[in-house]
Design an enzyme around this catalytic site. Structure first.
Site, PDB file in Angstrom:
ATOM      1  N   GLY A  31     -22.354 -16.677 -10.233  1.00 50.63           N
ATOM      2  CA  GLY A  31     -21.711 -17.717 -11.029  1.00 50.63           C
ATOM      3  C   GLY A  31     -22.506 -18.018 -12.283  1.00 50.63           C
ATOM      4  O   GLY A  31     -23.697 -17.703 -12.379  1.00 50.63           O
ATOM      5  N   VAL A  34     -22.709 -23.556 -18.251  1.00 47.15           N
ATOM      6  CA  VAL A  34     -22.933 -23.627 -19.691  1.00 47.15           C
ATOM      7  C   VAL A  34     -24.361 -23.238 -20.041  1.00 47.15           C
ATOM      8  O   VAL A  34     -24.610 -22.509 -20.998  1.00 47.15           O
ATOM      9  CB  VAL A  34     -22.622 -25.042 -20.208  1.00 47.15           C
ATOM     10  CG1 VAL A  34     -22.944 -25.151 -21.694  1.00 47.15           C
ATOM     11  CG2 VAL A  34     -21.167 -25.387 -19.961  1.00 47.15           C
ATOM     12  N   SER A  35     -25.311 -23.697 -19.251  1.00 47.14           N
ATOM     13  CA  SER A  35     -26.727 -23.420 -19.541  1.00 47.14           C
ATOM     14  C   SER A  35     -27.467 -22.934 -18.302  1.00 47.14           C
ATOM     15  O   SER A  35     -28.668 -23.135 -18.183  1.00 47.14           O
ATOM     16  CB  SER A  35     -27.407 -24.677 -20.086  1.00 47.14           C
ATOM     17  OG  SER A  35     -27.302 -25.740 -19.152  1.00 47.14           O
ATOM     18  N   SER A  36     -26.753 -22.306 -17.374  1.00 47.65           N
ATOM     19  CA  SER A  36     -27.392 -21.884 -16.125  1.00 47.65           C
ATOM     20  C   SER A  36     -26.725 -20.638 -15.569  1.00 47.65           C
ATOM     21  O   SER A  36     -25.610 -20.284 -15.950  1.00 47.65           O
ATOM     22  CB  SER A  36     -27.326 -23.011 -15.084  1.00 47.65           C
ATOM     23  OG  SER A  36     -25.979 -23.305 -14.762  1.00 47.65           O
ATOM     24  N   VAL A  37     -27.440 -19.983 -14.671  1.00 47.80           N
ATOM     25  CA  VAL A  37     -26.929 -18.825 -13.941  1.00 47.80           C
ATOM     26  C   VAL A  37     -27.150 -19.079 -12.458  1.00 47.80           C
ATOM     27  O   VAL A  37     -28.200 -19.589 -12.056  1.00 47.80           O
ATOM     28  CB  VAL A  37     -27.651 -17.527 -14.369  1.00 47.80           C
ATOM     29  CG1 VAL A  37     -27.202 -16.350 -13.510  1.00 47.80           C
ATOM     30  CG2 VAL A  37     -27.399 -17.234 -15.840  1.00 47.80           C
ATOM     31  N   ASP A 153     -17.394 -35.943 -12.560  1.00 47.34           N
ATOM     32  CA  ASP A 153     -16.919 -34.607 -12.947  1.00 47.34           C
ATOM     33  C   ASP A 153     -16.227 -33.927 -11.768  1.00 47.34           C
ATOM     34  O   ASP A 153     -16.475 -32.750 -11.480  1.00 47.34           O
ATOM     35  CB  ASP A 153     -18.077 -33.747 -13.455  1.00 47.34           C
ATOM     36  CG  ASP A 153     -17.589 -32.542 -14.256  1.00 47.34           C
ATOM     37  OD1 ASP A 153     -16.447 -32.584 -14.753  1.00 47.34           O
ATOM     38  OD2 ASP A 153     -18.344 -31.564 -14.382  1.00 47.34           O
TER      39      ASP A 153
END
Length: 406
Positions: A31, A34-37, A153
């Site tokens: 997965g 936006v700023s992560s893996v 969210d």
């Protein structure tokens, strides 16, 4: 599901993540954020599989302000996850590590992926399956609210499925503690799931702010989306979609709703109340008749003779039902030509043929747009909303440029 690896998915070197590498062996990418893996990883001592969220916090990609914001948000998320640990429908944080360049969060591995992907595959869910999912989600939301936590969210992408198809609520990046009576004003979330008071708060400096009720609005949007296969609020011009949200304009007009119960429609209407004071709480929603189920009645103490008579009558009744099912009323040519889609057998035939040709992108009504499920944009400012005007493509492009949301 394994994803293709790109340049941005390169693993941190040993020196930057020594503590993590000593305990875990990272594997394939499953997965991206936006700023992560997110990668699958294996515990070196036990061989047990987990999921690790890796966030790079370096000056090469982020400004000093953004670096501090990401670190603070991750620490807040970690603190909240540890506070809610143990709930059966909230993702479990196993480990967390922080270095000068990377942050690691290790979670339970949810092999079935996101509810969003499951919905995309199924198109729409049955009331029975939706009831199970929404009950678990509302129990998790109730637990959060009782601990003075608001998620902010909630959406199918942040709901994960385990091997037994049980849900786990995840992604607490926007979550925060909210004391009784305290209000928030920060604009965050995903456009189609934003509550009216969040939008109004961002446009009106005199607005008092919003509270935990925003999570229940998002639950209403999720409930609608699971049953219809498309979101309740959508317009090709985003400024009009936001107006629809603030005015609570949605319809049960697509053909999927023909077979849905009035009970679930009532629950949706009580969750999608524009006035947060009138909106159901999580506890009240769980008490709604939609979640009532028939409890097994006590076994009858019947004699063998009575059991035999019951069995005979059951067989006879089943035979009559089977015969009546084959007595189909004749279909006239005039009825077929007048409105073929209104006839359930014909409608199913049309849907099946269209689905084989076009997959999940079959539009069954003017208000239905499955593409809206995939339209997510980064956060941005809201404009002041004026009177509705019809515009050309340039006006539409201008509206979209002004209304860049996440």
């Amino acid at each position: 599901m394994t994803l293709d690896v790109g340049p941005e998915d390169e693993l941190p070197d040993w020196a930057a993540a020594k503590e993590f590498y000593q305990k875990y062996d990272p594997k394939d990418v499953i997965g991206r954020g936006v700023s992560s893996v997110v990668r699958r990883c294996v515990h070196r001592a036990t061989g047990q599989e987990f999921a690790v969220k890796i966030m790079e916090v370096t000056a090469e990609r982020l400004s000093p302000e953004q670096l501090e914001e990401v670190r603070e948000a991750t620490r807040r998320e970690t603190h909240i996850l540890r506070q809610v640990a143990g709930h059966p429908h909230i993702i479990t944080l196993i480990d967390s590590y922080e270095s000068s360049s990377f942050m690691f969060l290790v979670f339970d591995l949810m092999r079935k992926g996101e509810l969003f992907d499951y919905l995309t595959e199924k198109v729409a869910l049955s009331e029975k399956e939706t009831r199970s999912i929404m009950r678990s989600l509302l129990e998790a939301v109730s637990f959060l609210h009782n601990n003075n936590i608001v998620h902010r969210d909630l959406k199918p992408e942040n709901i994960l499925l385990d091997d037994n198809m049980q849900i786990r609520l995840s992604d607490f990046g926007f979550s925060c503690h909210l004391e009784p009576g305290e209000k928030l004003r920060e604009l965050c979330g995903t456009p189609g799931y934003l509550a009216p008071e969040i939008l109004k708060c961002s446009m009106d400096e005199t607005h008092p702010g919003y509270g935990k009720e925003v999570d229940l609005w998002a639950c209403g949007v999720i409930l609608f989306t699971l049953l219809a296969g498309s979101p309740p609020f959508w317009h090709r011009r985003q400024i009009l979609m936001l107006r629809m949200i603030m005015e609570g304009q949605y319809q049960f007009s697509s053909p999927e709703w023909d077979d849905r119960s009035d009970t679930v429609k009532d629950l949706i209407s009580r969750l999608l109340q524009v006035d947060p004071v009138e909106r159901l709480t999580a506890e009240q929603a769980l008490q709604h008749p939609f979640f009532e189920r028939c409890e097994g009645s006590q076994a009858w103490n019947l004699t063998p003779r009575q059991r035999f008579r019951v069995a005979v009558w059951t067989v006879l009744a089943a035979g009559r039902v089977a015969l009546s099912a084959h007595r189909i009323r004749p279909l006239t040519k005039s009825a077929l030509l007048r409105d073929p889609y209104a006839l359930r057998p014909v409608r199913r035939l049309i849907d099946n043929c269209a689905f084989r040709l076009y997959g999940h992108w079959v539009k069954k009504g003017e208000q239905q747009n499955r593409a809206a499920l995939f339209q997510h944009r980064p956060p941005g400012p809201f404009p002041m909303m004026g009177p509705e005007e019809e515009g050309d493509s340039a006006t539409i492009a201008e509206d979209e440029a002004m209304l860049v949301l996440g």
